[in-house]
Design a protein around this motif. Structure first.
Motif, short mmCIF file in Angstrom:
data_model
loop_
_atom_site.label_atom_id
_atom_site.label_comp_id
_atom_site.label_asym_id
_atom_site.label_seq_id
_atom_site.Cartn_x
_atom_site.Cartn_y
_atom_site.Cartn_z
N LEU A 126 10.82 -27.72 40.23
CA LEU A 126 10.38 -26.76 41.05
C LEU A 126 9.32 -27.35 41.90
CD1 LEU A 126 9.90 -23.84 42.38
CD2 LEU A 126 8.29 -23.40 40.59
N THR A 127 9.11 -27.38 43.33
CA THR A 127 8.05 -28.11 44.16
C THR A 127 7.20 -27.08 44.70
OG1 THR A 127 9.56 -30.08 44.33
CG2 THR A 127 7.78 -29.83 45.85
N SER A 143 6.87 -23.70 32.03
CA SER A 143 6.72 -24.64 33.07
C SER A 143 5.98 -26.12 32.45
CB SER A 143 5.98 -24.17 34.04
OG SER A 143 5.24 -25.00 35.18
N SER A 144 6.69 -27.21 32.82
CA SER A 144 5.63 -28.57 32.40
C SER A 144 4.48 -28.75 32.78
CB SER A 144 6.78 -29.69 32.84
OG SER A 144 6.87 -29.81 34.02
N VAL A 145 3.87 -28.17 34.30
CA VAL A 145 2.65 -28.50 34.68
C VAL A 145 2.23 -27.10 35.17
CG1 VAL A 145 1.39 -29.86 36.32
CG2 VAL A 145 3.51 -30.78 35.39
N THR A 146 1.64 -26.31 34.34
CA THR A 146 1.20 -24.88 34.49
C THR A 146 0.06 -24.95 35.73
OG1 THR A 146 -0.31 -24.85 32.76
CG2 THR A 146 1.83 -23.87 32.35
N THR A 180 8.52 -29.27 36.09
CA THR A 180 9.96 -28.74 35.52
C THR A 180 9.84 -27.48 34.72
OG1 THR A 180 10.39 -31.39 35.05
CG2 THR A 180 11.79 -29.61 33.68
N ILE A 181 10.89 -26.71 35.10
CA ILE A 181 11.22 -25.22 34.59
C ILE A 181 12.27 -25.34 33.76
CG2 ILE A 181 11.70 -22.79 35.26
CD1 ILE A 181 9.19 -23.63 36.49
N THR A 182 12.01 -24.90 32.51
CA THR A 182 12.63 -24.86 31.46
C THR A 182 13.03 -23.61 30.76
OG1 THR A 182 12.09 -27.31 30.62
CG2 THR A 182 13.08 -25.99 29.08
N ALA A 183 14.35 -23.17 30.42
CA ALA A 183 14.73 -21.97 29.63
C ALA A 183 15.50 -22.57 28.21
CB ALA A 183 15.77 -21.39 30.64
N THR A 184 14.97 -21.92 27.45
CA THR A 184 15.45 -22.21 25.94
C THR A 184 15.90 -21.18 25.21
OG1 THR A 184 13.74 -24.08 25.95
CG2 THR A 184 14.51 -23.37 23.97
N SER A 185 16.96 -21.38 24.51
CA SER A 185 17.46 -20.24 23.50
C SER A 185 17.67 -21.16 22.20
CB SER A 185 18.75 -19.58 24.45
OG SER A 185 19.25 -18.65 23.48
N GLY A 186 17.15 -20.57 21.29
CA GLY A 186 17.51 -21.56 20.10
C GLY A 186 17.07 -22.94 20.20
N THR A 193 10.40 -13.51 31.40
CA THR A 193 11.45 -12.98 32.71
C THR A 193 11.76 -14.15 33.50
OG1 THR A 193 9.52 -12.70 34.36
CG2 THR A 193 9.94 -10.90 32.73
N GLY A 194 11.35 -15.42 33.49
CA GLY A 194 11.73 -16.30 34.62
C GLY A 194 11.13 -16.10 35.78
N LEU A 195 10.12 -15.49 35.99
CA LEU A 195 9.67 -15.42 37.28
C LEU A 195 8.54 -16.39 37.30
CD1 LEU A 195 9.51 -13.57 40.02
CD2 LEU A 195 7.77 -12.38 38.87
N ALA A 196 8.73 -17.23 38.39
CA ALA A 196 7.51 -18.31 38.58
C ALA A 196 6.77 -18.08 39.82
CB ALA A 196 8.49 -19.58 38.83
N THR A 197 5.67 -18.63 39.66
CA THR A 197 4.51 -18.34 40.73
C THR A 197 3.85 -19.68 40.94
OG1 THR A 197 3.87 -16.25 39.94
CG2 THR A 197 2.37 -17.29 41.66
N GLY A 198 4.06 -20.22 42.37
CA GLY A 198 3.29 -21.38 42.83
C GLY A 198 1.98 -21.42 42.70
N VAL A 199 1.23 -22.30 42.07
CA VAL A 199 -0.03 -22.38 41.88
C VAL A 199 -0.92 -23.37 42.94
CG1 VAL A 199 -2.01 -22.64 40.31
CG2 VAL A 199 0.23 -21.59 39.66
N ALA A 200 -0.30 -24.54 42.71
CA ALA A 200 -1.05 -25.68 43.48
C ALA A 200 0.21 -26.85 43.76
CB ALA A 200 -2.19 -26.43 42.64
N ALA A 201 -0.10 -27.53 45.08
CA ALA A 201 0.78 -28.47 45.40
C ALA A 201 1.14 -29.46 44.29
CB ALA A 201 0.41 -29.31 46.75
N GLY A 202 2.41 -29.88 44.19
CA GLY A 202 2.87 -30.73 43.21
C GLY A 202 4.34 -30.32 42.64
N THR A 203 4.90 -30.96 41.73
CA THR A 203 6.27 -30.74 41.12
C THR A 203 6.25 -30.36 39.57
OG1 THR A 203 7.17 -32.12 42.69
CG2 THR A 203 8.57 -31.64 40.84
#
Length: 86
Positions: free
Chosen positions: A83-84, A45-48, A69-75, A57-67
């Motif tokens: 994600l907002t 997540s660009s802004v944890t 970027t969720i990134t998946a990387t392979s190699g 696992t790719g399971l995200a959790t909302g922490v605080a208001a804002g936006t």
């Protein structure tokens, strides 16, 4: 056979504070075939401070208001989505 791209779904999602959302990574290979890479990709997540994501696992959790970027990387290939948290 090489990985050409990764699509992350759902695209442009919204999740409330304290709520989780499962993302999926689908890889497209040089021959046009696809494969679910959700459990083998590395997630970030660009802004944890806004949303965290389990790197395995790719399971995200909302922490605080804002936006964020969720990134998946392979190699050397990555894909992302927004994600907002309202």
């Amino acid at each position: 056979l090489t990985l050409a791209s990764i699509a992350v779904t759902p695209a442009t999602s919204t999740v409330a504070v304290g709520v989780t959302l499962q993302f999926t990574a689908t890889g497209t290979f040089s021959d046009g075939s696809t494969q679910n890479l959700t459990s083998s990709a590395t997630w970030s997540s660009s802004v944890t401070a806004k949303s965290t994501i389990n790197a395995a696992t790719g399971l995200a959790t909302g922490v605080a208001a804002g936006t964020t970027t969720i990134t998946a990387t392979s190699g050397s290939v990555s894909g992302n989505t927004t994600l907002t948290v309202p």
